[in-house]
Design an enzyme around this catalytic site. Structure first.
Site, PDB file in Angstrom:
ATOM      1  CB  CYS A  76      -0.696  -0.049   1.425  1.00 20.66           C
ATOM      2  SG  CYS A  76      -1.859   1.464   1.441  1.00 20.66           S
ATOM      3  CG  ASN A  77       1.758   3.411  -3.722  1.00 20.44           C
ATOM      4  OD1 ASN A  77       2.937   3.126  -4.206  1.00 20.44           O
ATOM      5  ND2 ASN A  77       1.184   2.363  -4.027  1.00 20.44           N
ATOM      6  CB  CYS A 185      -3.251   3.914  -5.421  1.00 15.56           C
ATOM      7  SG  CYS A 185      -4.652   3.004  -4.484  1.00 15.56           S
TER       8      CYS A 185
HETATM    9  N1  DGL Z   1      -3.860   0.664  -1.905  1.00 17.49           N
HETATM   10  C1  DGL Z   1      -3.642   1.752  -0.877  1.00 17.49           C
HETATM   11  C2  DGL Z   1      -2.290   2.325  -1.700  1.00 17.49           C
HETATM   12  O1  DGL Z   1      -1.753   1.884  -2.756  1.00 17.49           O
HETATM   13  C3  DGL Z   1      -4.513   2.689  -0.876  1.00 17.49           C
HETATM   14  C4  DGL Z   1      -5.945   2.381  -0.407  1.00 17.49           C
HETATM   15  C5  DGL Z   1      -6.590   3.302   0.478  1.00 17.49           C
HETATM   16  O2  DGL Z   1      -6.854   4.640   0.161  1.00 17.49           O
HETATM   17  O3  DGL Z   1      -7.307   2.645   1.310  1.00 17.49           O
HETATM   18  O4  DGL Z   1      -2.262   3.642  -1.557  1.00 17.49           O
END
Ligand code: DGL
Length: 258
Positions: A76-77, A185
């Site tokens: 998760c970024n 993301c």
């Molecule tokens: N999948 C997450 C990322 O890579 C973000 C998801 C979220 O906002 O919960 O940033």
């Protein structure tokens, strides 16, 4: 401290996003054991404050350590920006691998490429992104593209809503020369085909999943933590809420490109 190579690698995200990273990990290390931890209860992370995401991620790690893990991949970024550094300082014995928007690979696209970086508002606000963008500022024209609300559409598998969102998002760039669109993301690779329909012609799509998987392999190899067995490993899936789409995403997306 020596760790059992048989222990699983924990892969965490706010929901289904990290499955796009797990898919890349499985390509490189199909024989490892994994725990996929989808924190749907606290999703989305991207519109929370840094301290909230830090607290949530610390609690998630505490729980996962209790289960026994040999490494943590923050797939998760947003959580990487908010928490990776603090978690590494507090858990020096545990390899912790994060993910960042693929701005570095974009620099190889030629002279001063124009790069649109799609990510959550929190990722783009954070210092980690600012420092990364600064490092490449003399080699790329970097345009941040915050995407509030897109994660929710992907989590809900709302195809029409996603198409409408993307059409509006990219409309201002239709006549611009854009060389790359970075998926900053881990949810966005799940809608890669839809994104490809709306980005300016000629732009390539980049995401950090594969680089993160390679980095994980290298870290585990250096530490002598790769599993020796050639048998396919096990994947345990944990969801902190009851997202009925999580198993669907796992089945659909582990074995084919989104
Ligand atoms: N999948 C997450 C990322 O890579 C973000 C998801 C979220 O906002 O919960 O940033």
């Amino acid at each position: 401290m020596s760790r059992n190579a048989e222990l699983p690698i924990a892969v965490v995200d706010s929901g289904v996003g990290g499955i796009s990273v797990l898919r890349e990990l499985l390509r490189i290390m199909p024989n490892e054991n994994y725990i996929y931890y989808g924190d749907s209860k606290n999703a989305p992370y991207g519109q929370k404050s840094k301290s909230e995401v830090l607290e949530i991620t610390k609690n998630n790690l505490k729980y996962l350590k209790g289960l026994g893990i040999k490494a943590l991949v923050i797939a998760c970024n947003t959580a990487t920006s908010a928490a990776a550094q603090a978690l590494r300082e507090e858990n020096p014995e545990l390899p912790i691998i994060g993910i960042e928007p693929a701005i570095k690979p974009a620099a190889k696209l030629g002279e001063n490429p124009c790069v649109l970086v799609m990510a959550t508002p929190l990722t783009l606000q954070e210092e980690k992104f600012r420092l990364l963008a600064e490092r490449f500022a003399d080699r790329e024209e970097i345009i941040p593209l915050p995407c509030p609300g897109l994660v929710e559409l992907i989590e809900a598998d709302d195809k029409d809503g996603t198409e409408t969102y993307l059409e509006k998002l990219f409309a201002p760039y239709a006549d611009r020369k854009v060389d790359a669109v970075v998926l900053g993301c881990t949810h966005y690779p799940h809608v890669r085909r839809a994104i490809a329909r709306y980005i300016p012609e000629g732009a390539v799509i980049l995401d950090g999943g594969e680089g993160t998987a390679r980095h994980t392999y290298n870290r585990l190899s250096e530490l002598g933590l790769l599993r020796r067995s050639h048998e396919t490993g096990k994947i345990r899936i944990i969801n902190t809420s009851t997202n009925p789409r999580l198993p669907f995403f796992c089945k659909q997306l582990l074995y084919k490109k989104g």
